[in-house]
Design an enzyme around this catalytic site. Sequence first.
Site, mmCIF file in Angstrom:
data_model
loop_
_atom_site.group_PDB
_atom_site.id
_atom_site.type_symbol
_atom_site.label_atom_id
_atom_site.label_comp_id
_atom_site.label_asym_id
_atom_site.label_seq_id
_atom_site.Cartn_x
_atom_site.Cartn_y
_atom_site.Cartn_z
ATOM 1 N N CYS A 148 49.881 48.115 57.872
ATOM 2 C CA CYS A 148 49.553 46.687 57.814
ATOM 3 C C CYS A 148 49.545 46.273 56.343
ATOM 4 C CB CYS A 148 48.244 46.377 58.530
ATOM 5 S SG CYS A 148 46.825 47.248 57.895
ATOM 6 N N PRO A 170 41.073 52.923 65.957
ATOM 7 C CA PRO A 170 40.203 52.980 67.125
ATOM 8 C C PRO A 170 40.921 53.104 68.467
ATOM 9 C CG PRO A 170 40.361 50.725 66.317
ATOM 10 C CD PRO A 170 41.128 51.574 65.345
ATOM 11 N N GLY A 171 42.246 52.968 68.512
ATOM 12 C CA GLY A 171 42.908 53.234 69.790
ATOM 13 C C GLY A 171 43.843 52.134 70.287
ATOM 14 N N ARG A 214 35.257 58.288 63.665
ATOM 15 C CA ARG A 214 36.271 57.401 64.257
ATOM 16 C C ARG A 214 36.903 58.064 65.489
ATOM 17 N NH1 ARG A 214 38.055 52.966 61.525
ATOM 18 N NH2 ARG A 214 40.233 53.210 62.118
ATOM 19 N N LYS A 255 47.014 51.366 69.393
ATOM 20 C CA LYS A 255 48.363 51.875 69.702
ATOM 21 C C LYS A 255 48.300 52.900 70.837
ATOM 22 C CE LYS A 255 50.137 49.970 65.830
ATOM 23 N NZ LYS A 255 48.834 49.535 65.287
HETATM 24 N N1 SAM Z 1 46.551 53.224 65.121
HETATM 25 C C1 SAM Z 1 45.232 52.628 65.100
HETATM 26 C C2 SAM Z 1 45.167 51.516 66.127
HETATM 27 O O1 SAM Z 1 46.218 50.948 66.462
HETATM 28 O O2 SAM Z 1 44.059 51.233 66.633
HETATM 29 C C3 SAM Z 1 44.874 52.159 63.709
HETATM 30 C C4 SAM Z 1 45.042 53.227 62.679
HETATM 31 S S1 SAM Z 1 44.523 52.808 61.057
HETATM 32 C C5 SAM Z 1 45.796 51.798 60.517
HETATM 33 C C6 SAM Z 1 44.798 54.311 60.197
HETATM 34 C C7 SAM Z 1 43.955 55.485 60.640
HETATM 35 O O3 SAM Z 1 44.290 56.607 59.800
HETATM 36 C C8 SAM Z 1 42.468 55.273 60.503
HETATM 37 O O4 SAM Z 1 41.837 55.530 61.718
HETATM 38 C C9 SAM Z 1 42.038 56.290 59.456
HETATM 39 O O5 SAM Z 1 40.780 56.855 59.727
HETATM 40 C C10 SAM Z 1 43.127 57.346 59.536
HETATM 41 N N2 SAM Z 1 43.279 58.115 58.297
HETATM 42 C C11 SAM Z 1 42.661 57.937 57.097
HETATM 43 N N3 SAM Z 1 43.033 58.880 56.221
HETATM 44 C C12 SAM Z 1 43.899 59.681 56.872
HETATM 45 C C13 SAM Z 1 44.618 60.850 56.500
HETATM 46 N N4 SAM Z 1 44.519 61.363 55.281
HETATM 47 N N5 SAM Z 1 45.396 61.420 57.422
HETATM 48 C C14 SAM Z 1 45.508 60.896 58.662
HETATM 49 N N6 SAM Z 1 44.861 59.801 59.053
HETATM 50 C C15 SAM Z 1 44.063 59.201 58.177
#
Ligand code: SAM
Length: 454
Positions: free
Chosen positions: A232, A114-115, A140, A117
């Site tokens: 995580c 969601p943002g 998202r 980082k």
């Molecule tokens: N960086 C974000 C933050 O700090 O708020 C959290 C990111 S979360 C750990 C991982 C993200 O990767 C999610 O938003 C998810 O929708 C996305 N994601 C899922 N499958 C993916 C894919 N195949 N390729 C790239 N991103 C993907």
Amino acid sequence: MSNFLPNELIKRLSEDEHFNQESFLETHESGEKVTSIRLNPLKKPREAYDELAAVPWCNDAYYLKERPIFTLDPLYHAGCYYVQEASSMFLGYILERIGLRDSAIRALDLCAAPGGKSTLLNSYLGEKSLLVSNEVIKSRAGILVDNVTRWGMHNVVVTNNDPSAFGRLPGYFDLMVVDAPCSGSGMFRKDPAAIDEWSLANVKLCSDRQKRILAESISALATGGYLVYSTCSYSREENEDIVDWIMEGNGFESVKIDFNSAWGIEETTSTSKGAFGYRFYPHKVKGEGFFVAVLRKTGEQGSFEMRRSKPEKSPVSKVVLEHWLDNIASIQHFLHGDNVHIFPAIYKDDLRLLQDMLYIRNAGTNIGKWLGKELIPSHDLAMSVHVKADLPGQEVSLATAQQYLRKENLDRSNFEVSSGWCLVQYSGVNLGWVKVLPNRINNYYPKESRIVHL
Ligand code: SAM
């Protein structure tokens, strides 16, 4: 102590001689909730947070004594802070150590929604840098746009692409942050429901996906550029083993990050390449489970010539821009349909390139609708750190601020401004627009963002 966490996970973690199984289980059983926020350094309400305990590895970040109902806090809606898990804020410390704080670079946050980082990157890198914030899942990506917009800076492009699209931009970025989708064991304390969903098969699936994400996008990183990889998850298959896998292709070196050992972060090394990684365990740090590693691209990476684009003629005059914005000298603007967007002038050619290569959800700040002679200011402009400071504004009470955020009718007698556009302010920070009429107030808070009754 009974073990309610997956046996296979505990067995594997216990292979690490430093792992203290008992305290790890105890922390999970305690159900303790840690809430932390990171302040927006460009939006300063009158509230003081500095009496709270600071997150040691990140600027402007604090632990709250208890979790409030954020939805009822106008400062949350004004983008004065972001609610972010403390361990993941270590990215700020990394940026400081590798010398990228307040730099002029091109950065990509590949898995950004969601943002958390992205807003951290935005604050740490500052407005001389360009940030491309990408999220592959459409819904998202919308949430990402909202959070980045609330943060108020105009040097962000939010894209909605599969990681493979970034292969079209060889050697373009100086920094890539890949906060990869993972099996999520680090969030077990915060979200116990995730415990039942954990399996070794899913760890393997995630690990394969992490490799695919990196394989398809890593050419976008320039020689000398940094890759920050994080998850995580506690599983080596998603962490150290991925770092080993990246380094197998050569062309990358591991970057060691020195830190205060009292912070409780564990430095680990990968099995075959001895690359450094940093592990956060909830029984050792005040935060959730997290892994991060920093790599530098040393190999030769082909790149491309940037095309220079001609400045576009715009019907929106300087006088109009100066009416709504401060310091317009470093800002360029462009029309997207009827909407006027602002963007850093130095990245004009970059924007053209990104438009050609990616699906852009939002570029810069949409400051309003152009009606031919006048601009109807947008909510994004009210959230912008560039909105002119001396526009008419009205400070309101907490109760009126909440009424405004619910998009309810407001009492005309609370407003001293005689007529026209007026910023509703709480604790000195903008919440959005109203239009003041002789005998009533029109509430322009966006319907889709309004607080629905709790
Ligand atoms: N960086 C974000 C933050 O700090 O708020 C959290 C990111 S979360 C750990 C991982 C993200 O990767 C999610 O938003 C998810 O929708 C996305 N994601 C899922 N499958 C993916 C894919 N195949 N390729 C790239 N991103 C993907």
